[in-house]
Design a protein around this motif. Structure first.
Motif, PDB file in Angstrom:
ATOM      1  N   ILE A  47       0.848  -1.195   0.000  1.00  0.00           N
ATOM      2  CA  ILE A  47       0.000   0.000   0.000  1.00  0.00           C
ATOM      3  C   ILE A  47       0.880   1.240   0.000  1.00  0.00           C
ATOM      4  O   ILE A  47       1.809   1.356   0.801  1.00  0.00           O
ATOM      5  CB  ILE A  47      -0.929   0.032   1.232  1.00  0.00           C
ATOM      6  N   ARG A  48       0.571   2.159  -0.877  1.00  0.00           N
ATOM      7  CA  ARG A  48       1.247   3.462  -0.931  1.00  0.00           C
ATOM      8  C   ARG A  48       0.242   4.532  -0.531  1.00  0.00           C
ATOM      9  O   ARG A  48      -0.890   4.535  -1.033  1.00  0.00           O
ATOM     10  CB  ARG A  48       1.777   3.732  -2.332  1.00  0.00           C
ATOM     11  N   VAL A  49       0.668   5.407   0.372  1.00  0.00           N
ATOM     12  CA  VAL A  49      -0.190   6.493   0.849  1.00  0.00           C
ATOM     13  C   VAL A  49       0.414   7.822   0.410  1.00  0.00           C
ATOM     14  O   VAL A  49       1.589   8.090   0.675  1.00  0.00           O
ATOM     15  CB  VAL A  49      -0.329   6.473   2.386  1.00  0.00           C
ATOM     16  N   GLU A  50      -0.402   8.619  -0.249  1.00  0.00           N
ATOM     17  CA  GLU A  50       0.015   9.964  -0.663  1.00  0.00           C
ATOM     18  C   GLU A  50      -0.986  10.973  -0.122  1.00  0.00           C
ATOM     19  O   GLU A  50      -2.170  10.672  -0.015  1.00  0.00           O
ATOM     20  CB  GLU A  50       0.067  10.071  -2.188  1.00  0.00           C
ATOM     21  N   ALA A  51      -0.475  12.145   0.211  1.00  0.00           N
ATOM     22  CA  ALA A  51      -1.345  13.234   0.668  1.00  0.00           C
ATOM     23  C   ALA A  51      -1.160  14.411  -0.266  1.00  0.00           C
ATOM     24  O   ALA A  51      -0.030  14.777  -0.604  1.00  0.00           O
ATOM     25  CB  ALA A  51      -1.008  13.625   2.098  1.00  0.00           C
ATOM     26  N   GLU A  52      -2.275  14.987  -0.671  1.00  0.00           N
ATOM     27  CA  GLU A  52      -2.241  16.128  -1.585  1.00  0.00           C
ATOM     28  C   GLU A  52      -2.794  17.359  -0.890  1.00  0.00           C
ATOM     29  O   GLU A  52      -3.892  17.322  -0.314  1.00  0.00           O
ATOM     30  CB  GLU A  52      -3.078  15.840  -2.833  1.00  0.00           C
ATOM     31  N   ASN A  53      -2.029  18.432  -0.944  1.00  0.00           N
ATOM     32  CA  ASN A  53      -2.529  19.724  -0.482  1.00  0.00           C
ATOM     33  C   ASN A  53      -3.460  20.218  -1.585  1.00  0.00           C
ATOM     34  O   ASN A  53      -2.995  20.526  -2.696  1.00  0.00           O
ATOM     35  CB  ASN A  53      -1.368  20.695  -0.256  1.00  0.00           C
ATOM     36  N   ILE A  54      -4.735  20.268  -1.302  1.00  0.00           N
ATOM     37  CA  ILE A  54      -5.701  20.569  -2.366  1.00  0.00           C
ATOM     38  C   ILE A  54      -5.675  22.030  -2.801  1.00  0.00           C
ATOM     39  O   ILE A  54      -6.217  22.366  -3.843  1.00  0.00           O
ATOM     40  CB  ILE A  54      -7.134  20.122  -1.991  1.00  0.00           C
ATOM     41  N   GLN A  55      -5.005  22.888  -2.028  1.00  0.00           N
ATOM     42  CA  GLN A  55      -4.874  24.294  -2.427  1.00  0.00           C
ATOM     43  C   GLN A  55      -3.689  24.503  -3.364  1.00  0.00           C
ATOM     44  O   GLN A  55      -3.769  25.287  -4.305  1.00  0.00           O
ATOM     45  CB  GLN A  55      -4.737  25.187  -1.195  1.00  0.00           C
ATOM     46  N   THR A  56      -2.583  23.780  -3.113  1.00  0.00           N
ATOM     47  CA  THR A  56      -1.384  23.967  -3.936  1.00  0.00           C
ATOM     48  C   THR A  56      -1.193  22.867  -4.978  1.00  0.00           C
ATOM     49  O   THR A  56      -0.437  23.040  -5.926  1.00  0.00           O
ATOM     50  CB  THR A  56      -0.117  24.007  -3.050  1.00  0.00           C
ATOM     51  N   GLY A  57      -1.837  21.713  -4.754  1.00  0.00           N
ATOM     52  CA  GLY A  57      -1.661  20.581  -5.659  1.00  0.00           C
ATOM     53  C   GLY A  57      -0.412  19.764  -5.375  1.00  0.00           C
ATOM     54  O   GLY A  57      -0.137  18.790  -6.071  1.00  0.00           O
ATOM     55  N   VAL A  58       0.354  20.133  -4.356  1.00  0.00           N
ATOM     56  CA  VAL A  58       1.575  19.405  -4.017  1.00  0.00           C
ATOM     57  C   VAL A  58       1.206  18.057  -3.403  1.00  0.00           C
ATOM     58  O   VAL A  58       0.389  17.978  -2.481  1.00  0.00           O
ATOM     59  CB  VAL A  58       2.466  20.216  -3.046  1.00  0.00           C
ATOM     60  N   VAL A  59       1.807  16.992  -3.934  1.00  0.00           N
ATOM     61  CA  VAL A  59       1.564  15.629  -3.467  1.00  0.00           C
ATOM     62  C   VAL A  59       2.835  15.117  -2.798  1.00  0.00           C
ATOM     63  O   VAL A  59       3.936  15.293  -3.337  1.00  0.00           O
ATOM     64  CB  VAL A  59       1.171  14.700  -4.643  1.00  0.00           C
ATOM     65  N   LYS A  60       2.677  14.501  -1.627  1.00  0.00           N
ATOM     66  CA  LYS A  60       3.835  13.911  -0.940  1.00  0.00           C
ATOM     67  C   LYS A  60       3.542  12.459  -0.597  1.00  0.00           C
ATOM     68  O   LYS A  60       2.402  12.091  -0.299  1.00  0.00           O
ATOM     69  CB  LYS A  60       4.191  14.709   0.322  1.00  0.00           C
ATOM     70  N   HIS A  61       4.601  11.646  -0.665  1.00  0.00           N
ATOM     71  CA  HIS A  61       4.521  10.231  -0.286  1.00  0.00           C
ATOM     72  C   HIS A  61       4.614  10.185   1.234  1.00  0.00           C
ATOM     73  O   HIS A  61       5.612  10.613   1.805  1.00  0.00           O
ATOM     74  CB  HIS A  61       5.659   9.462  -0.945  1.00  0.00           C
ATOM     75  N   CYS A  62       3.587   9.653   1.890  1.00  0.00           N
ATOM     76  CA  CYS A  62       3.513   9.688   3.356  1.00  0.00           C
ATOM     77  C   CYS A  62       3.737   8.342   4.022  1.00  0.00           C
ATOM     78  O   CYS A  62       4.127   8.296   5.186  1.00  0.00           O
ATOM     79  CB  CYS A  62       2.153  10.235   3.799  1.00  0.00           C
ATOM     80  N   ASN A  63       3.461   7.260   3.334  1.00  0.00           N
ATOM     81  CA  ASN A  63       3.506   5.970   3.999  1.00  0.00           C
ATOM     82  C   ASN A  63       3.636   4.863   2.966  1.00  0.00           C
ATOM     83  O   ASN A  63       3.056   4.948   1.885  1.00  0.00           O
ATOM     84  CB  ASN A  63       2.195   5.797   4.791  1.00  0.00           C
ATOM     85  N   SER A  64       4.387   3.827   3.338  1.00  0.00           N
ATOM     86  CA  SER A  64       4.416   2.578   2.582  1.00  0.00           C
ATOM     87  C   SER A  64       4.184   1.457   3.583  1.00  0.00           C
ATOM     88  O   SER A  64       4.754   1.487   4.680  1.00  0.00           O
ATOM     89  CB  SER A  64       5.759   2.368   1.886  1.00  0.00           C
ATOM     90  N   SER A  65       3.347   0.510   3.211  1.00  0.00           N
ATOM     91  CA  SER A  65       2.965  -0.552   4.141  1.00  0.00           C
ATOM     92  C   SER A  65       2.814  -1.876   3.411  1.00  0.00           C
ATOM     93  O   SER A  65       2.493  -1.908   2.219  1.00  0.00           O
ATOM     94  CB  SER A  65       1.626  -0.227   4.804  1.00  0.00           C
ATOM     95  N   TYR A  66       3.007  -2.964   4.190  1.00  0.00           N
ATOM     96  CA  TYR A  66       2.821  -4.310   3.659  1.00  0.00           C
ATOM     97  C   TYR A  66       2.012  -5.110   4.661  1.00  0.00           C
ATOM     98  O   TYR A  66       2.422  -5.273   5.802  1.00  0.00           O
ATOM     99  CB  TYR A  66       4.177  -4.984   3.393  1.00  0.00           C
ATOM    100  N   PHE A  67       0.870  -5.585   4.234  1.00  0.00           N
ATOM    101  CA  PHE A  67      -0.029  -6.377   5.066  1.00  0.00           C
ATOM    102  C   PHE A  67      -0.097  -7.790   4.507  1.00  0.00           C
ATOM    103  O   PHE A  67      -0.260  -7.960   3.294  1.00  0.00           O
ATOM    104  CB  PHE A  67      -1.449  -5.794   5.036  1.00  0.00           C
ATOM    105  N   THR A  68       0.006  -8.786   5.378  1.00  0.00           N
ATOM    106  CA  THR A  68      -0.224 -10.163   4.957  1.00  0.00           C
ATOM    107  C   THR A  68      -1.663 -10.504   5.292  1.00  0.00           C
ATOM    108  O   THR A  68      -2.085 -10.400   6.448  1.00  0.00           O
ATOM    109  CB  THR A  68       0.736 -11.135   5.661  1.00  0.00           C
ATOM    110  N   MET A  69      -2.399 -10.881   4.271  1.00  0.00           N
ATOM    111  CA  MET A  69      -3.820 -11.206   4.404  1.00  0.00           C
ATOM    112  C   MET A  69      -4.021 -12.679   4.046  1.00  0.00           C
ATOM    113  O   MET A  69      -3.320 -13.209   3.180  1.00  0.00           O
ATOM    114  CB  MET A  69      -4.658 -10.331   3.468  1.00  0.00           C
ATOM    115  N   VAL A  70      -4.994 -13.315   4.708  1.00  0.00           N
ATOM    116  CA  VAL A  70      -5.283 -14.729   4.459  1.00  0.00           C
ATOM    117  C   VAL A  70      -6.751 -14.868   4.083  1.00  0.00           C
ATOM    118  O   VAL A  70      -7.628 -14.333   4.763  1.00  0.00           O
ATOM    119  CB  VAL A  70      -4.955 -15.589   5.697  1.00  0.00           C
ATOM    120  N   ALA A  71      -6.996 -15.603   2.999  1.00  0.00           N
ATOM    121  CA  ALA A  71      -8.361 -15.850   2.529  1.00  0.00           C
ATOM    122  C   ALA A  71      -8.979 -16.969   3.360  1.00  0.00           C
ATOM    123  O   ALA A  71      -8.343 -18.001   3.608  1.00  0.00           O
ATOM    124  CB  ALA A  71      -8.353 -16.227   1.051  1.00  0.00           C
TER     125      ALA A  71
END
Length: 181
Positions: free
Chosen positions: A93-117
């Motif tokens: 999972i990649r998380v980005e946050a955008e300042n909606i007034q300036t349009g600047v996007v920053k990478h805020c988080n990277s995550s890895y989840f192990t899921m089981v069906a």
């Protein structure tokens, strides 16, 4: 039984949400626990989409908070299947946050989840294979394999019945610790 394969793009999920003041911590930034809750939701959605089954979180393997998220920013989370086992999947999972007034996007988080069906009785459900369509998909798969191998080796080394702490005293000397026995 023939194996079916799906590409990561077939299971990819993205969500966006405006960050409200009620999600903030005492420092005025968006609370990490709130982000973790959203991460778990999107990991579930991505894994369930790939497996066509109910999925549970087996582990949160990595969560790297890289930049703070501010109130008023538009957060977008992008999830994809990076690895599949017999019944498990690693969701990146990649998380980005955008300042909606300036349009600047920053990478805020990277995550890895192990899921089981799982099925309705709680038994594991075999999942489709993963079709690796490009170099990025191959890298993501191999990185997941390395994380799994490292986790297994760490468990084997330190969770043994015959573990002897004194075998590691020299290793501990380079850290800011004092062994009291």
């Amino acid at each position: 039984m023939s194996i079916h394969y799906k590409s990561a793009s077939e299971s990819r999920v993205a969500i966006s949400e405006l960050m409200l003041p009620s999600y903030s911590n005492f420092n005025g930034k968006i609370h990490g626990g709130y982000i973790l809750s959203l991460l778990d939701q999107i990991a579930f959605a991505c894994a369930s989409k790939h497996s066509r089954a109910y999925c549970v979180t087996a582990s949160v393997d990595t969560v790297d908070f890289l930049n703070p998220i501010e109130v008023g920013e538009l957060v977008t989370m992008k999830a994809s299947i990076n690895y599949v086992g017999r019944t498990s999947m690693v969701v990146g999972i990649r998380v980005e946050a955008e300042n909606i007034q300036t349009g600047v996007v920053k990478h805020c988080n990277s995550s890895y989840f192990t899921m089981v069906a799982r099925d309705d009785e709680g038994n594991g459900v075999e999942v489709d294979g993963l079709l690796l369509e490009d170099t990025t998909a191959i890298k993501r798969f191999l990185k997941a394999v390395k994380r799994i191998e490292t986790k297994r080796k760490r468990k084997e080394e330190f969770d043994r019945e015959d573990f002897v702490p004194s075998d590691y005293l020299a290793d501990l000397e380079k850290y800011k610790v004092k062994v009291g026995f």
